[in-house]
Design a protein around this motif. Structure first.
Motif, PDB file in Angstrom:
ATOM      1  N   LYS A  32       0.845  -1.196   0.000  1.00  0.00           N
ATOM      2  CA  LYS A  32       0.000   0.000   0.000  1.00  0.00           C
ATOM      3  C   LYS A  32       0.880   1.246   0.000  1.00  0.00           C
ATOM      4  CE  LYS A  32      -3.681   0.343   2.663  1.00  0.00           C
ATOM      5  NZ  LYS A  32      -4.537   0.576   3.864  1.00  0.00           N
ATOM      6  N   CYS A  33       0.538   2.201  -0.846  1.00  0.00           N
ATOM      7  CA  CYS A  33       1.280   3.456  -0.891  1.00  0.00           C
ATOM      8  C   CYS A  33       1.040   4.237   0.393  1.00  0.00           C
ATOM      9  CB  CYS A  33       0.863   4.284  -2.109  1.00  0.00           C
ATOM     10  SG  CYS A  33       1.647   5.914  -2.167  1.00  0.00           S
ATOM     11  N   CYS A  36      -0.884   7.900  -0.986  1.00  0.00           N
ATOM     12  CA  CYS A  36      -2.236   7.914  -1.566  1.00  0.00           C
ATOM     13  C   CYS A  36      -3.076   6.705  -1.152  1.00  0.00           C
ATOM     14  CB  CYS A  36      -2.172   8.004  -3.091  1.00  0.00           C
ATOM     15  SG  CYS A  36      -1.556   6.509  -3.905  1.00  0.00           S
ATOM     16  N   LYS A  38      -3.249   3.729  -2.226  1.00  0.00           N
ATOM     17  CA  LYS A  38      -3.612   2.737  -3.236  1.00  0.00           C
ATOM     18  C   LYS A  38      -2.764   1.486  -3.049  1.00  0.00           C
ATOM     19  CE  LYS A  38      -5.888   5.120  -6.983  1.00  0.00           C
ATOM     20  NZ  LYS A  38      -6.160   5.007  -8.423  1.00  0.00           N
ATOM     21  N   TYR A  40      -0.946  -1.967  -4.583  1.00  0.00           N
ATOM     22  CA  TYR A  40      -0.346  -2.504  -5.799  1.00  0.00           C
ATOM     23  C   TYR A  40       0.315  -3.841  -5.499  1.00  0.00           C
ATOM     24  CZ  TYR A  40      -0.780   2.329  -7.401  1.00  0.00           C
ATOM     25  OH  TYR A  40      -1.262   3.558  -7.739  1.00  0.00           O
ATOM     26  N   GLU A  44       5.080  -5.008  -8.971  1.00  0.00           N
ATOM     27  CA  GLU A  44       4.868  -3.803  -9.780  1.00  0.00           C
ATOM     28  C   GLU A  44       5.620  -2.615  -9.174  1.00  0.00           C
ATOM     29  OE1 GLU A  44       1.131  -1.068 -11.442  1.00  0.00           O
ATOM     30  OE2 GLU A  44       0.758  -2.801 -10.143  1.00  0.00           O
ATOM     31  N   ASN A  48       9.045  -0.438 -10.502  1.00  0.00           N
ATOM     32  CA  ASN A  48       8.997   1.026 -10.578  1.00  0.00           C
ATOM     33  C   ASN A  48       9.958   1.670  -9.577  1.00  0.00           C
ATOM     34  OD1 ASN A  48       7.687   2.988 -12.195  1.00  0.00           O
ATOM     35  ND2 ASN A  48       6.497   3.675 -10.436  1.00  0.00           N
ATOM     36  N   CYS A  52       5.489   5.138  -6.260  1.00  0.00           N
ATOM     37  CA  CYS A  52       4.068   4.867  -6.469  1.00  0.00           C
ATOM     38  C   CYS A  52       3.657   5.270  -7.891  1.00  0.00           C
ATOM     39  CB  CYS A  52       3.225   5.631  -5.456  1.00  0.00           C
ATOM     40  SG  CYS A  52       1.441   5.424  -5.702  1.00  0.00           S
ATOM     41  N   PRO A  53       3.060   4.353  -8.669  1.00  0.00           N
ATOM     42  CA  PRO A  53       2.636   4.676 -10.038  1.00  0.00           C
ATOM     43  C   PRO A  53       1.527   5.718 -10.081  1.00  0.00           C
ATOM     44  CG  PRO A  53       2.761   2.289  -9.714  1.00  0.00           C
ATOM     45  CD  PRO A  53       2.857   2.922  -8.359  1.00  0.00           C
ATOM     46  N   ASN A  54       0.792   5.872  -8.982  1.00  0.00           N
ATOM     47  CA  ASN A  54      -0.341   6.789  -8.971  1.00  0.00           C
ATOM     48  C   ASN A  54       0.056   8.210  -8.582  1.00  0.00           C
ATOM     49  OD1 ASN A  54      -3.266   7.485  -8.942  1.00  0.00           O
ATOM     50  ND2 ASN A  54      -2.921   7.696  -6.742  1.00  0.00           N
ATOM     51  N   CYS A  55       0.750   8.357  -7.430  1.00  0.00           N
ATOM     52  CA  CYS A  55       1.035   9.705  -6.924  1.00  0.00           C
ATOM     53  C   CYS A  55       2.510  10.088  -6.995  1.00  0.00           C
ATOM     54  CB  CYS A  55       0.536   9.839  -5.485  1.00  0.00           C
ATOM     55  SG  CYS A  55       1.444   8.815  -4.291  1.00  0.00           S
ATOM     56  N   TYR A  57       4.915   9.020  -5.059  1.00  0.00           N
ATOM     57  CA  TYR A  57       5.585   9.027  -3.756  1.00  0.00           C
ATOM     58  C   TYR A  57       6.781   8.082  -3.790  1.00  0.00           C
ATOM     59  CZ  TYR A  57       6.335   8.579   1.283  1.00  0.00           C
ATOM     60  OH  TYR A  57       6.894   8.573   2.538  1.00  0.00           O
TER      61      TYR A  57
END
Length: 287
Positions: A32-33, A36, A38, A40, A44, A48, A52-55, A57
């Motif tokens: 968990k990020c 944010c 989310k 994953y 993944e 990366n 975090c691919p979303n925010c 971080y």
């Protein structure tokens, strides 16, 4: 009719599956990020580089994750792995805590030093690991960093350090505080000999580490959102009796006030380090 009504046929009720029939999810499969929230697949996130691919971080990296993300494969040579911490002040429980962190991280101390190449450019390379005693700086940490700087000078190599630390290690008292001067002197001698030092501050870089070698590189870089500072926000606010800005002691705040040269996304770090090393590749000297 009554026979049909009171027959032996029983109504079927839903049953709760037993523990063994429940789907087992392997531990550590998801992440968990922190920012944010989310979720994953851990694979993944690892691909990366723990961003975090979303925010965007930047989650912490261990020392060896950092090395594998930047240093060319099979080029890293570790230095002074055998150096280990003792308990010079006989602080209660200190040795047990050190041993627990050794078992947890596979490291002997909160810093890994050595040399390796970045896209073919050879460099001395040092990484602090916040998962070992929060990256705190004791006498062995200061010794390993000082030795790495001296070896970089002897071998005409540039010196790159990634910092992540809560500051001086309280269990070693003044011996820990002495490492601020020791490492800073090593950097000064290295600089006077024409050596190139690149300091990259990651989250968090605080206390005696931020007030010594971490802040005196030829290039001072940081990852986005990294907490960088000496004393804590609450202490400063109580001392000056003022409310500090929300972004105080972040990498972006320091950049805006001239204390950093650049805030660098983790995906761009290797490319930038290669460019800087290429600019100074003649013997690793800044001249």
């Amino acid at each position: 009719m009554l026979k049909d009504f009171f027959g032996k046929k029983k109504k079927k009720y839903a049953t709760i599956p037993g523990e063994q029939s429940k789907l087992e999810i392997p531990e550590g499969l998801m992440k968990k990020c922190t920012n944010c929230h989310k979720i994953y697949y851990r694979k993944e996130m690892n691909k990366n580089i723990n961003v975090c691919p979303n925010c965007g971080y930047h989650h912490p990296l261990t020392a060896w994750e950092r090395i594998h993300s930047l240093i060319d494969e099979e080029t890293f040579e570790e230095w002074d792995k055998q150096l280990t911490t003792t308990n010079p002040l006989q602080f209660p429980g200190y040795e047990e805590k050190i041993e627990k962190d050794r078992q947890k991280t596979g490291l002997n101390e909160s810093v890994v030093t050595g040399k390796g190449s970045i896209d073919g450019q050879m460099t001395a390379f040092t990484v602090m690991d916040s998962s070992f005693r929060m990256g705190s700086m004791g006498s062995v940490v200061g010794e390993k960093i000082s030795r790495a700087i001296e070896r970089a000078n002897d071998q005409s190599l540039p010196f790159i350090i990634f910092t992540a630390s809560g500051g001086a290690r309280m269990q070693e008292g003044v011996l820990s505080l002495m490492q601020m001067a020791k490492t800073s002197v090593a950097v000064k001698r290295f600089s006077e000999a024409g050596g190139l030092m690149i300091s990259v501050m990651t989250h968090p870089t605080t206390g005696g580490v931020s007030a010594s070698f971490a802040s005196i590189g030829d290039y001072n870089l940081a990852e986005p959102g990294a907490l960088i500072g000496f004393a804590g926000r609450r202490i400063i606010e109580q001392t000056i009796n003022e409310k500090l800005p929300d972004d105080f002691q972040t990498a972006e705040f320091l950049l805006k006030h001239g204390q950093l040269d650049k805030v660098v996304h983790r995906h761009e770090m290797k490319s930038l380090l290669y460019k800087l090393l290429s600019m100074h590749r003649k013997g690793g000297k800044t001249s």
